[in-house]
Design an enzyme around this catalytic site. Sequence first.
Site, PDB file in Angstrom:
ATOM      1  N   HIS A  63       0.953  -1.296   0.069  1.00 46.64           N
ATOM      2  CA  HIS A  63      -0.011   0.041   0.069  1.00 46.64           C
ATOM      3  C   HIS A  63       0.799   1.413   0.150  1.00 46.64           C
ATOM      4  O   HIS A  63       1.917   1.273   0.623  1.00 46.64           O
ATOM      5  CB  HIS A  63      -0.866  -0.107   1.246  1.00 46.64           C
ATOM      6  CG  HIS A  63      -2.077   0.906   1.068  1.00 46.64           C
ATOM      7  ND1 HIS A  63      -2.168   2.271   1.439  1.00 46.64           N
ATOM      8  CD2 HIS A  63      -3.469   0.716   0.753  1.00 46.64           C
ATOM      9  CE1 HIS A  63      -3.283   2.880   1.078  1.00 46.64           C
ATOM     10  NE2 HIS A  63      -3.921   1.895   0.527  1.00 46.64           N
ATOM     11  N   ASP A  97      -8.017  -5.231  -0.207  1.00 47.48           N
ATOM     12  CA  ASP A  97      -8.521  -6.089  -1.012  1.00 47.48           C
ATOM     13  C   ASP A  97      -7.950  -7.546  -1.011  1.00 47.48           C
ATOM     14  O   ASP A  97      -8.764  -8.284  -1.674  1.00 47.48           O
ATOM     15  CB  ASP A  97      -8.047  -5.395  -2.596  1.00 47.48           C
ATOM     16  CG  ASP A  97      -8.710  -4.155  -2.844  1.00 47.48           C
ATOM     17  OD1 ASP A  97      -9.735  -4.002  -2.443  1.00 47.48           O
ATOM     18  OD2 ASP A  97      -8.026  -3.231  -3.513  1.00 47.48           O
TER      19      ASP A  97
END
Length: 428
Positions: free
Chosen positions: A307, A364
């Site tokens: 991320h 996700d």
Amino acid sequence: MSETVSLNIGDKQVKLPVITGTENEKAIDISKIRAETGYITLDPGFKNTGATTSAITYLDGEEGILRYRGYPIEELAEKSSFLEVAYLLIYGELPTKSEFIDFQNKVSRHTLIHEDMKKFFEGFPTKSHPMGQLSALVGALSAFYPESLNPDATEEEDNLTIIKLLAKFPTIVSWIYKKSLGHPVIYPKNSLDYVGNYLNMTFGQLTEDVEIDPIVSSAMNKLLILHADHEQNCSTSTVRIVGSSNANLFTSISAGISALWGPLHGGANQAVIEMLEKIKEDGGDSEKWLAKAKDKNDPFRLMGFGHRVYKNFDPRAKIIKKACDDILNNLGVKDPVLDIAKKLEETALNDSYFVDRKLYPNVDFYSGIIYRALGFPTDMFTVLFALGRLPGWIAQWKEMRTNKEPIGRPRQIYTGEGKRHFVALKDR
Ligand code: CMC
């Protein structure tokens, strides 16, 4: 005295103000630097650049903190409903009981979409990707509700546009799904709550009453809350920058949907399941696929890992991992890709490549497994992300407009050819 930092350029010294946020985050205000020195700053991917100040979402990537309007994501995911969180993000405070009833009533009064919009659904090929349809249909709302295009609209008028978009979005999303099945669309039922209505339009049938399992609505509420805002990510920045030209809400959100579609952003939830399926078909050897992800000559990346901001853990992933276990247990679903996901996560978290680069599972990594257990096809996953992110995009668009932010227009350093003269085609 307010804090400043000094920048020396040649024999010039410029004092730059320091901006401090609520949680003591610091930024150097460089807005006058070009006027004073002729230099600009360069920061590809905006890894180090704040585009705005914002009072909506606080995120600390080092500590794994995420709060909406000050409320920790863990508390909201556990105790709140998606529509209540939408109110919080857009208007800044949790609603009182009467404010919430009023908001809910207003939203449920605008759930229908113009009947002519159905012609768009008919025009799309059955197999077209739901995200392409969603972006086009949300943009098309601007054609059906022209009263929402006025850049000088009052706050009350803007508010009505916001309500309309919130109300119509689940109808559009569910109709896209129905079309993919070749099933007739289900109209909104205003006696149901926001998420219940969406699920009824998605899983309901014209031919019979379908009871939505409370486990499913509770899981859906949680997932949507976890996706509701994430400060200045790719799609949100897109919404703000499009809106900064005074473009209307529908078209700004349509642009945000397009930005979300990419597999490095919201499209990752679809990419994760496709990756896990591939690994399963290949025999389930997680070591082999991790080696591919680490190989710089191989374009493969471990989807759902890493991320831009979280460098410790993604708090949303923590909640989702637990929810995934609970939901699969409660629904009695056994999904072999869940075992592969867990093995992959465990191996990666003990591998120096991932540890050194601070790569952890993101939101996700597990969300697709839940969506699948709830009965959604893979290509609808990113659309569900968009449904969740909608209140965040709206809140950010509203904030940008209320603060009268200037049009977004980055600069560049030109690296192309120097001046040269045109040569006629016959002489080239
Ligand atoms: N698999 C393998 N290596 C990776 C991965 C990955 N998933 N992510 C980052 N790296 C490596 C990358 O190759 C680089 O290595 P090196 O320093 O040796 O060149 C290093 O880690 C830093 O990566 P980066 O690309 O510079 O980091 P970034 O902040 O620009 O990218 C990211 C962040 C999310 C785009 C990236 O981690 C990625 O591509 N992840 C997979 C896609 C994904 O899951 N996206 C969903 C993000 S969360 C949902 C959302 O908010 O949209």
